[in-house]
Write a protein that holds these residues in place. Structure first.
Motif, mmCIF file in Angstrom:
data_model
loop_
_atom_site.group_PDB
_atom_site.id
_atom_site.type_symbol
_atom_site.label_atom_id
_atom_site.label_comp_id
_atom_site.label_asym_id
_atom_site.label_seq_id
_atom_site.Cartn_x
_atom_site.Cartn_y
_atom_site.Cartn_z
ATOM 1 N N ARG A 244 15.460 117.057 35.648
ATOM 2 C CA ARG A 244 16.536 117.602 34.811
ATOM 3 C C ARG A 244 17.835 116.848 35.037
ATOM 4 O O ARG A 244 18.515 116.439 34.081
ATOM 5 N N LEU A 245 18.216 116.655 36.292
ATOM 6 C CA LEU A 245 19.463 115.971 36.604
ATOM 7 C C LEU A 245 19.415 114.509 36.182
ATOM 8 O O LEU A 245 20.426 113.952 35.723
ATOM 9 N N ALA A 246 18.249 113.889 36.305
ATOM 10 C CA ALA A 246 18.109 112.487 35.893
ATOM 11 C C ALA A 246 18.303 112.347 34.390
ATOM 12 O O ALA A 246 18.944 111.385 33.914
ATOM 13 N N ALA A 247 17.777 113.289 33.616
ATOM 14 C CA ALA A 247 17.951 113.253 32.162
ATOM 15 C C ALA A 247 19.420 113.406 31.791
ATOM 16 O O ALA A 247 19.938 112.683 30.929
ATOM 17 N N ILE A 248 20.097 114.338 32.437
ATOM 18 C CA ILE A 248 21.516 114.572 32.152
ATOM 19 C C ILE A 248 22.345 113.334 32.492
ATOM 20 O O ILE A 248 23.210 112.904 31.720
ATOM 21 N N ASP A 249 22.088 112.744 33.647
ATOM 22 C CA ASP A 249 22.855 111.577 34.080
ATOM 23 C C ASP A 249 22.633 110.387 33.150
ATOM 24 O O ASP A 249 23.584 109.675 32.796
ATOM 25 N N ALA A 250 21.374 110.155 32.757
ATOM 26 C CA ALA A 250 21.077 109.015 31.889
ATOM 27 C C ALA A 250 21.680 109.209 30.501
ATOM 28 O O ALA A 250 22.213 108.265 29.905
ATOM 29 N N ALA A 251 21.609 110.427 29.977
ATOM 30 C CA ALA A 251 22.207 110.703 28.663
ATOM 31 C C ALA A 251 23.714 110.501 28.713
ATOM 32 O O ALA A 251 24.315 109.961 27.772
#
Length: 260
Positions: A244-251
């Protein structure tokens, strides 16, 4: 006369372009592609005509041919689509996002994808493959349900109210018991997604697949795409939070890279 009447419009069309569009239409409907023989039968056109059309389209990267001889829609269409669905003609979203997707998938080990919404629903614009064992394979050009999936719900949640209402008025298919097919329940979920700033798929499109998605915004703050990471169900809570955090950071990183 400034305008050509509908009745006379056909006089000004180019037949070979009409046939080319028929080929592209058939390929759009077939995720597994179609061979020249299949296209010949579907369109009732001579084999030589189909061959010349797909050969020309392949030369412009509008279609591609796989090892089995089947033709698929090509990456050039994704680039064109990014200008239309994003509404930002200066930005090639697929090209902009690809390095971020590659980096994300290399670090997290899971596949990742960038999706957009257009008049036909959800389109996967770009993707990167994961390196972990059992990482899910995603591919550009795929069409996804409008209401089932993390990226789909996130994009739906950020539509203008009238556009959202139009989609919710259409039949909502239950792909799994987790699919939200009641417009009121789905609307509650969409409101929650806007409040949280991310979306989760709990097995709504396929029972064994879950995902997290986060919004990609342009410089005005408008959501132009959704970055999502699908993964196999059964992951531990700590792993899910990592995804979840990886998706938020990449977006967020793609959003920050958007030109002014």
């Amino acid at each position: 006369m400034d305008q050509i009447s509908d009745a006379g419009a056909s006089k000004y069309t180019i037949p070979v372009i009409d046939r080319m569009m028929d080929v592209l239409d058939q390929l759009e409907r077939r995720p597994n592609g179609a061979t020249i023989r299949e296209l010949t039968a579907l369109l009732s056109l001579p084999r030589t005509t189909i061959y010349r059309i797909v050969n020309t389209l392949q030369g412009h990267d509008m279609v591609r041919r796989d090892d089995t001889g089947a033709y698929h829609l090509g990456r050039r269409l994704l680039s064109l689509a990014s200008h239309v669905v994003a509404g930002v003609s200066e930005v090639d979203l697929a090209a902009l996002a690809q390095p971020f997707l590659d980096k994300l998938s290399a670090e997290i080990g899971e596949g990742s994808k960038l999706s957009v919404i257009d008049q036909d629903g959800i389109l996967v614009l770009a993707a990167a493959q994961g390196r972990r064992q059992y990482a899910l394979t995603v591919a550009p050009g795929q069409r996804m349900p409008i209401h089932a999936g993390a990226a789909s719900k996130l994009l739906l949640a950020h539509l203008p109210p009238e556009e959202m209402a139009a989609w919710l008025a259409k039949p909502l298919i239950a792909y799994t018991p987790k699919s939200l097919t009641d417009p009121k329940r789905l609307m509650t979920e969409l409101t929650r997604i806007k409040r949280l700033g991310w979306a989760q798929d709990r097995g709504e499109n396929a029972p064994s697949i879950q995902a997290f998605a986060a919004p990609v915004r342009d410089r005005t703050g408008r959501v132009v795409a959704a970055l999502s990471i699908p993964y196999l169900a059964g992951a531990e809570a700590s792993r899910m939070e990592e995804i979840r955090l990886a998706a938020i950071d990449a977006a967020r990183a793609i959003s920050e890279a958007m030109p002014a």
